[in-house]
Design an enzyme around this catalytic site. Structure first.
Site: not given
Ligand SMILES: [Zn+2]
Length: 215
Positions: A13, A87, A126, A159, A170
């Site tokens: 995004k 949101r 990642r 991470r 998430r």
């Protein structure tokens, strides 16, 4: 161009927002950035936001709305891409009202769609250098020397946020938060769902084609 951009973590995004901003000359308004800006400028609403952020609490709707309205009011004719706002339904309604007041309603709401499996693959691949912050990816951007940062030779890490369990958490948080908003914009006839698999350029191309009839 006046649009809102939605997409789950890993959908690209932020990248698409930057490219759209460049292509259409519209301001990229990211909630995180404008909150930090208001805090740094010590505006009245910025200080209010800071008091919540310092306690690790969510900044309440009315404060986020005031900051977003201030920013929208300052950009004039230029157009915008909203990223991370609204949101909540309350924020979406406040946004509609604020834009109606200035006679510049939203053109479209773009929702980047990616399979959950693909998102998990992207996010769990990642890696990041804890030394300098350089991002890596096990599929698309490996360090030249396995496991070592190209810039500072520190050992790259995954991470905690990008571990499988944290990822599924998430994604479900995102899903729960966003689905009412997507429903709201679908009922307004503004929602455009864009498959966000493929290259960055392919995705940008799909968004541009879909926006043609709207802006
Ligand atoms: Zn590094």
């Amino acid at each position: 161009m006046r649009i809102v951009l939605f997409g789950p973590p890993g959908a690209g995004k932020g990248t698409q927002a930057s490219l759209l901003s460049e292509k259409y000359g519209a301001a990229h308004i990211s909630t995180g950035d404008i909150l930090r800006e208001a805090v740094a400028n010590k505006t009245e609403v910025g200080l209010k936001a800071k008091s919540y952020m310092d306690k690790g609490e969510l900044v309440p709707d009315e404060v986020v709305i005031a900051i977003a309205k201030g920013k929208l009011g300052s950009i004039g004719e230029q157009g915008f891409i909203l990223d991370g706002f609204p949101r909540t339904i309350a924020q979406a309604k406040a946004l509609d009202e604020a834009l109606a007041e200035i006679g510049r309603p939203l053109d479209a709401v773009v929702n980047l769609q990616v399979d959950e499996e693909e998102l998990v693959r992207r996010l769990s691949g990642r890696r990041v250098c804890p030394g300098c912050g350089e991002p890596y990816h096990i599929d698309s951007k490996r360090p030249e020397i396995e496991g070592k940062c190209d810039r500072c030779s520190t050992e790259v890490v995954q991470r905690a946020d990008d571990q499988p369990e944290a990822i599924s958490n998430r994604l479900s948080v995102y899903e729960n938060q966003t689905s009412p908003l997507l429903g709201y914009y679908e009922s307004n006839g503004l929602l455009m769902s864009i498959p966000a698999a493929g290259s960055i350029e392919e995705i940008l191309g799909r968004i541009a084609v879909s926006l043609q009839s709207k802006i």
